[in-house]
Design a protein around this motif. Structure first.
Motif: not given
Length: 396
Positions: A172, A234, A226-228
């Motif tokens: 992501e 993540k 990372y999760d935005t």
């Protein structure tokens, strides 16, 4: 601090280097006269390489005796102009400066390329070196514009600059340890303009990397995803290392250099401590060869028959010359001296019969893809030349 204004640090560095040199047990790997002669021949190969906007030299395939050529959009394109600028500084030969100006001009269009996080590698290695030498206002404009472009990749929720755009289905928001190197462009943009926006962004990225990219033993993870939305981690994986848990040598080198450089601009003690801790992992690893040139991954089960990575050794050698000015350690200078000795030997200098614009052999690009294996690679030369400059001109 700029690269050309370190007078007080220079006094400290030369004293530390000379003291360290006396302590090093390794004998010089070859006669100094013959080494200088070999280096001059290799330098000349860079000067002879014809200027071509789509043929920036990236690496050399020995099996086919061909130079891998790339356009300016490639992440490695800025290193060759940078090598020429550094050769001008090392030799005083105007021919290198003239060539550097020609090659650097071909990089300008990259200032608007928002599709890459490698703006620092491309622009600061070329235009940055050029600006330090010439004070050309046009170069300054390109540096600032490039910093603005790089800023568009910053995510507020993650507090980081996005690295790659490929593999979006799986990643992501990937951030790689290599990205620490591109922060120098942002720090310099603030120094040049007085606009603190770039500096603050670089600090936020460095802080996120500091928090999430290192294991308990201070070895570096290659890719953190990372999760935005939440900014949460993540997964932690590798793309160029042996495994997700292994210690990829060049990734470790990028981190050492990146946090040392970030300390230069911020004087944040956390950055200095991380640079020291990451260095301790590197220097004390039982799989580090005696000559200091690491295997491509510290955990490759094929060691001692695994490929070396000269580029990782040259990056760390250059970084530790600067780190030694912030933390007095003969160990740092011993390593840098040992590596520079090794790299100026026939074992690591490429064969002068080869018509190729490179200096050093035995770098490893991307082992998992079996790409650029045990070859001359342009960024290995870049950090080698930078380390020579830092010892000869005594500049961190």
């Amino acid at each position: 601090m700029t690269k050309l204004h370190h007078s007080l640090l220079a006094i400290l560095l030369i004293g530390l280097f000379l003291a360290c040199k006396n302590d090093v047990k390794d004998k010089p790997v070859s006669d100094s006269v013959s080494v200088d002669s070999l280096l001059q021949l290799r330098y000349q190969k860079l000067l002879e390489y014809p200027v071509d906007s789509v043929s920036f030299p990236r690496s050399f395939t020995k099996s086919t005796s061909t130079t891998r050529k790339v356009p300016s959009k490639d992440w490695t394109s800025g290193f060759f102009p940078g090598n020429l600028w550094q050769l001008y500084m090392l030799t005083g030969n105007e021919a290198y400066k003239i060539k550097a100006i020609e090659w650097t001009a071909l990089m300008e269009k990259e200032k608007n390329n928002g599709g890459t996080h490698d703006m620092g590698f491309k622009i600061y290695c070329s235009f940055g070196n050029g600006y330090e030498i010439t004070a050309d206002e046009k170069y300054k404009e390109v540096i600032v514009r490039s910093a603005q472009t790089l800023s568009t990749r910053f995510n507020e929720n993650v507090s980081s600059i996005r690295s790659w755009d490929f593999n979006r289905d799986a990643w992501e928001f990937p951030v790689i340890i290599d990205n620490m190197m591109n922060l120098e462009l942002l720090f310099e943009a603030t120094r040049i303009t007085g606009d603190s926006t770039y500096h603050k962004m670089a600090v936020r990225h460095a802080n996120t990397t500091l928090k999430n990219h290192y294991r308990e033993d201070n070895s570096s993870v290659h890719v953190v995803v990372y999760d935005t939305i939440t900014g949460a981690v993540k997964e932690k994986v590798t793309h160029q290392g042996l495994t997700d848990e292994s210690s990829w040598a060049r990734g470790q080198a990028w981190g050492i250099y990146g946090f040392t450089m970030s300390y230069r601009y911020t004087k944040n003690p956390a950055y200095l401590e991380k640079a020291k801790a990451a260095t301790a992992f590197f220097l004390n690893h039982p799989n580090l060869p005696q000559d200091g040139i690491p295997y491509w991954d510290f955990d490759d089960p094929a060691i001692p028959n695994a490929p070396r990575d000269v580029s990782a050794g040259s990056i760390v050698a250059s970084a530790l010359l600067e780190l030694a000015t912030y933390h007095k350690s003969s160990e740092y200078l011993s390593y840098s001296h040992k590596v520079l000795n090794a790299l100026q030997s026939k074992e690591y200098l490429i064969n002068n019969k080869l018509i190729a614009p490179f200096i050093l052999d035995h770098s490893t690009g991307n082992w998992p893809k079996k790409d650029e294996m045990d070859e001359p690679i342009v960024y290995g030369d870049y950090y080698f030349l930078e380390a020579l400059l830092r010892t000869k001109s005594n500049q961190p």
